[in-house]
Design a protein around this motif. Structure first.
Motif, PDB file in Angstrom:
ATOM      1  N   LEU A   1     -71.933  -0.543  -9.293  1.00 62.36           N
ATOM      2  CA  LEU A   1     -72.293   0.896  -9.020  1.00 62.36           C
ATOM      3  C   LEU A   1     -73.066   1.421 -10.347  1.00 62.36           C
ATOM      4  CD1 LEU A   1     -68.933   2.695  -7.660  1.00 62.36           C
ATOM      5  CD2 LEU A   1     -70.898   1.501  -6.333  1.00 62.36           C
ATOM      6  N   ASP A   2     -74.381   2.141 -10.253  1.00 58.14           N
ATOM      7  CA  ASP A   2     -74.898   2.333 -11.124  1.00 58.14           C
ATOM      8  C   ASP A   2     -75.090   3.785 -11.843  1.00 58.14           C
ATOM      9  OD1 ASP A   2     -76.071   3.904  -9.266  1.00 58.14           O
ATOM     10  OD2 ASP A   2     -78.080   2.658  -9.124  1.00 58.14           O
ATOM     11  N   GLY A   3     -74.002   4.608 -11.143  1.00 60.36           N
ATOM     12  CA  GLY A   3     -73.814   5.817 -11.723  1.00 60.36           C
ATOM     13  C   GLY A   3     -74.796   6.961 -10.951  1.00 60.36           C
ATOM     14  N   GLY A   4     -75.467   6.576 -10.260  1.00 58.88           N
ATOM     15  CA  GLY A   4     -76.491   7.511  -9.861  1.00 58.88           C
ATOM     16  C   GLY A   4     -76.093   7.806  -8.274  1.00 58.88           C
ATOM     17  N   ASP A   5     -76.973   7.539  -7.263  1.00 60.25           N
ATOM     18  CA  ASP A   5     -76.753   7.822  -5.783  1.00 60.25           C
ATOM     19  C   ASP A   5     -75.231   7.149  -5.424  1.00 60.25           C
ATOM     20  OD1 ASP A   5     -78.276   9.351  -4.072  1.00 60.25           O
ATOM     21  OD2 ASP A   5     -77.889   7.350  -2.709  1.00 60.25           O
ATOM     22  N   ASP A   6     -74.911   6.045  -5.902  1.00 58.38           N
ATOM     23  CA  ASP A   6     -73.962   5.268  -5.389  1.00 58.38           C
ATOM     24  C   ASP A   6     -72.683   6.107  -6.004  1.00 58.38           C
ATOM     25  OD1 ASP A   6     -73.702   4.182  -8.080  1.00 58.38           O
ATOM     26  OD2 ASP A   6     -74.468   2.496  -7.495  1.00 58.38           O
ATOM     27  N   TYR A   7     -72.671   6.814  -7.023  1.00 59.75           N
ATOM     28  CA  TYR A   7     -71.533   7.571  -7.614  1.00 59.75           C
ATOM     29  C   TYR A   7     -71.439   8.775  -6.632  1.00 59.75           C
ATOM     30  CZ  TYR A   7     -69.296  10.647 -11.076  1.00 59.75           C
ATOM     31  OH  TYR A   7     -68.400  11.644 -11.812  1.00 59.75           O
ATOM     32  N   PHE A   8     -72.444   9.213  -6.071  1.00 61.58           N
ATOM     33  CA  PHE A   8     -71.965  10.533  -5.372  1.00 61.58           C
ATOM     34  C   PHE A   8     -71.743  10.028  -3.775  1.00 61.58           C
ATOM     35  CE2 PHE A   8     -74.170  12.672  -8.781  1.00 61.58           C
ATOM     36  CZ  PHE A   8     -73.251  13.471  -9.087  1.00 61.58           C
ATOM     37  N   VAL A   9     -72.090   8.925  -3.387  1.00 61.48           N
ATOM     38  CA  VAL A   9     -71.843   8.468  -2.237  1.00 61.48           C
ATOM     39  C   VAL A   9     -70.152   8.315  -2.199  1.00 61.48           C
ATOM     40  CG1 VAL A   9     -71.844   6.194  -0.653  1.00 61.48           C
ATOM     41  CG2 VAL A   9     -73.996   7.420  -1.734  1.00 61.48           C
ATOM     42  N   ALA A  10     -69.713   7.855  -3.296  1.00 65.83           N
ATOM     43  CA  ALA A  10     -68.329   7.625  -3.676  1.00 65.83           C
ATOM     44  C   ALA A  10     -67.552   9.001  -3.810  1.00 65.83           C
ATOM     45  CB  ALA A  10     -67.936   6.619  -4.830  1.00 65.83           C
ATOM     46  N   TRP A  11     -68.311   9.818  -4.319  1.00 62.13           N
ATOM     47  CA  TRP A  11     -67.584  11.107  -4.600  1.00 62.13           C
ATOM     48  C   TRP A  11     -67.436  11.835  -2.950  1.00 62.13           C
ATOM     49  CZ3 TRP A  11     -67.384  13.961  -9.270  1.00 62.13           C
ATOM     50  CH2 TRP A  11     -67.138  15.377  -9.086  1.00 62.13           C
TER      51      TRP A  11
ATOM     52  N   SER B   1     -68.024  -4.436  -3.847  1.00 54.81           N
ATOM     53  CA  SER B   1     -68.889  -5.029  -3.124  1.00 54.81           C
ATOM     54  C   SER B   1     -70.271  -4.982  -4.002  1.00 54.81           C
ATOM     55  CB  SER B   1     -69.465  -4.504  -1.761  1.00 54.81           C
ATOM     56  OG  SER B   1     -69.209  -3.051  -1.871  1.00 54.81           O
ATOM     57  N   LYS B   2     -70.343  -4.063  -4.963  1.00 54.69           N
ATOM     58  CA  LYS B   2     -71.704  -4.108  -5.796  1.00 54.69           C
ATOM     59  C   LYS B   2     -71.294  -3.305  -7.150  1.00 54.69           C
ATOM     60  CE  LYS B   2     -74.023  -0.108  -4.264  1.00 54.69           C
ATOM     61  NZ  LYS B   2     -75.243   0.658  -4.366  1.00 54.69           N
TER      62      LYS B   2
ATOM     63  N   SER C   1     -71.581   4.869 -14.716  1.00 52.42           N
ATOM     64  CA  SER C   1     -72.006   3.547 -14.123  1.00 52.42           C
ATOM     65  C   SER C   1     -70.582   2.522 -14.337  1.00 52.42           C
ATOM     66  CB  SER C   1     -73.058   2.929 -14.687  1.00 52.42           C
ATOM     67  OG  SER C   1     -72.817   2.691 -16.268  1.00 52.42           O
ATOM     68  N   ASP C   2     -70.715   1.684 -13.492  1.00 56.01           N
ATOM     69  CA  ASP C   2     -69.611   0.475 -13.626  1.00 56.01           C
ATOM     70  C   ASP C   2     -69.822  -0.285 -15.159  1.00 56.01           C
ATOM     71  OD1 ASP C   2     -68.108   1.300 -11.210  1.00 56.01           O
ATOM     72  OD2 ASP C   2     -68.824  -0.582 -10.059  1.00 56.01           O
ATOM     73  N   ALA C   3     -70.887  -0.553 -15.364  1.00 55.16           N
ATOM     74  CA  ALA C   3     -71.250  -1.342 -16.352  1.00 55.16           C
ATOM     75  C   ALA C   3     -70.752  -0.598 -17.920  1.00 55.16           C
ATOM     76  CB  ALA C   3     -72.721  -1.465 -16.628  1.00 55.16           C
ATOM     77  N   TYR C   4     -70.983   0.621 -17.825  1.00 59.79           N
ATOM     78  CA  TYR C   4     -70.510   1.444 -19.054  1.00 59.79           C
ATOM     79  C   TYR C   4     -68.978   1.413 -19.102  1.00 59.79           C
ATOM     80  CZ  TYR C   4     -69.755   4.684 -22.797  1.00 59.79           C
ATOM     81  OH  TYR C   4     -69.260   5.476 -23.979  1.00 59.79           O
ATOM     82  N   ARG C   5     -68.245   1.720 -18.002  1.00 61.92           N
ATOM     83  CA  ARG C   5     -67.001   1.907 -18.032  1.00 61.92           C
ATOM     84  C   ARG C   5     -66.408   0.887 -18.009  1.00 61.92           C
ATOM     85  NH1 ARG C   5     -66.863   3.683 -12.466  1.00 61.92           N
ATOM     86  NH2 ARG C   5     -64.490   3.698 -12.618  1.00 61.92           N
ATOM     87  N   ALA C   6     -66.722  -0.216 -17.680  1.00 57.52           N
ATOM     88  CA  ALA C   6     -65.992  -1.677 -17.848  1.00 57.52           C
ATOM     89  C   ALA C   6     -66.175  -2.063 -19.207  1.00 57.52           C
ATOM     90  CB  ALA C   6     -66.316  -2.609 -16.835  1.00 57.52           C
ATOM     91  N   ARG C   7     -67.449  -2.240 -19.864  1.00 60.12           N
ATOM     92  CA  ARG C   7     -67.712  -2.681 -20.987  1.00 60.12           C
ATOM     93  C   ARG C   7     -67.401  -1.946 -22.434  1.00 60.12           C
ATOM     94  NH1 ARG C   7     -73.370  -3.723 -21.357  1.00 60.12           N
ATOM     95  NH2 ARG C   7     -73.025  -5.031 -23.223  1.00 60.12           N
ATOM     96  N   ALA C   8     -67.382  -0.863 -22.111  1.00 65.62           N
ATOM     97  CA  ALA C   8     -67.168   0.069 -23.285  1.00 65.62           C
ATOM     98  C   ALA C   8     -65.827  -0.434 -24.072  1.00 65.62           C
ATOM     99  CB  ALA C   8     -67.044   1.638 -22.978  1.00 65.62           C
ATOM    100  N   VAL C   9     -64.644  -0.669 -23.333  1.00 65.52           N
ATOM    101  CA  VAL C   9     -63.586  -0.927 -23.732  1.00 65.52           C
ATOM    102  C   VAL C   9     -63.425  -2.541 -24.432  1.00 65.52           C
ATOM    103  CG1 VAL C   9     -60.901  -1.186 -23.353  1.00 65.52           C
ATOM    104  CG2 VAL C   9     -62.310   0.875 -22.671  1.00 65.52           C
TER     105      VAL C   9
END
Lengths: 206, 101
Positions: B49-59, B46-47, A130-138
């Motif tokens: 990403l929660d690491g779920g569906d949107d992660y694989f959309v980017a993939w 734009s938003k 997730s963006d949240a973890y990737r951005a905040r961990a550091v």
């Protein structure tokens, strides 16, 4: 009437979402070109969905706890040490083990995308990607750890390791107290995936 | 606590495509992570990403980008095949297996 539309047209198959159709297009084209083999794709999925997972990493940690020579080899050259246990393969070409001590807690992130030691931990969980973890961990590792319910002593510093396509990190957690009599497999059961990412500690025996 | 590794079959399929292409030498893994990281950064503008569906959309978007950049898949060909699959799903009665010609 809103429910009458199906009278003249039989229900067709459920239309998949857009990215699924794009995956099908890629797979069709690349298969036709002979660049991929659908059977090989199934094998890859089977491997990562069911065979490779954090039990591998936990076995490595448990071995390091009971075997000081192995621990030394692991910290010196983790790729070679885990290969001794049969854990090799994609995204495990260069693994570095980082050891938690009373002075330093380690946690792992991939700020670029989601690099992760697949042969030891499998596919990363959603939060790791997730963006949240990737951005905040550091930026604020202690706050992130608090979100995981982990509060470290003030005197223990936190070091964050940024995984890349070249180097992937495995956290070697501290062995919990009260585990002197446990054998290797009982010790491995105390080691969670999150403990090897550094967002948890190894569990105390119950 | 056993979360499924892949939430949707197409996530797994997309994952396996990248792994298989790298294994076959179509691109290197560092090339993949650069492309994928760039797409994730774009999608993350734009938003969050929660690491779920949107992660694989980017993939999937990264797969399309690296395959077209490497010249192993044409963007037009991919659009045409996507349309063919959509038509096939719409034309195939429910319960029958969906195929394209």
């Amino acid at each position: 009437m809103p429910h009458d539309h199906a009278d003249d047209a039989p229900p067709h198959s459920l239309l998949p979402p857009d990215p699924e159709l794009r995956v099908k297009a890629l797979e069709t084209l690349l298969t036709r070109k002979g660049l991929i083999d659908p059977a090989a794709l199934d094998e890859i999925i089977e491997t990562y969905a069911h065979k490779v997972g954090p039990r591998n990493g936990a076995a490595v940690v448990a071995r390091a706890w009971i075997d000081p020579d192995f621990r030394k080899r692991l910290l010196k050259d983790a790729t070679a040490a885990v290969a001794e246990m049969g854990f090799t393969g994609r995204q495990g070409e260069h693994v570095v083990a980082v050891e938690n001590t009373p002075e330093q807690h380690n946690m792992v992130v991939c700020t670029l995308c989601s690099c992760y030691p697949w042969p030891l931990l499998g596919i990363p969980p959603g939060w790791y990607k997730s963006d949240a973890y990737r951005a905040r961990a550091v930026r604020e590792p202690r706050k992130v750890l608090a979100d995981f319910g982990l509060t470290l002593p003030e005197g223990q510093r936190v070091r964050v390791w940024d995984s890349t396509a070249e180097v992937r990190y495995l956290v070697l957690p501290m062995r919990p107290v009260g585990t002197e009599g446990l054998d290797e497999s009982a010790l491995a059961a105390l080691v969670s995936r999150d403990a090897m990412i550094g967002t948890a500690l190894a569990e105390a025996p119950t | 606590m056993t979360e499924p590794v892949f939430e949707a079959p197409w996530h797994a399929q997309a994952f396996a495509l990248a792994v298989s292409l790298e294994a076959g030498g179509a691109f290197t893994w560092p090339e993949w992570t650069q492309t994928f990281g760039a797409v994730l950064a774009q999608h993350g503008l734009s938003k969050e990403l929660d690491g779920g569906d949107d992660y694989f959309v980017a993939w999937v978007a990264a797969l399309e980008r690296i395959c077209t950049e490497k010249g192993i898949a044409g963007a037009e060909d991919l659009r045409a095949l996507r349309a063919a699959w959509e038509d096939a799903y719409t034309a195939t009665p429910h319960g029958e297996s969906v195929r394209i010609g």
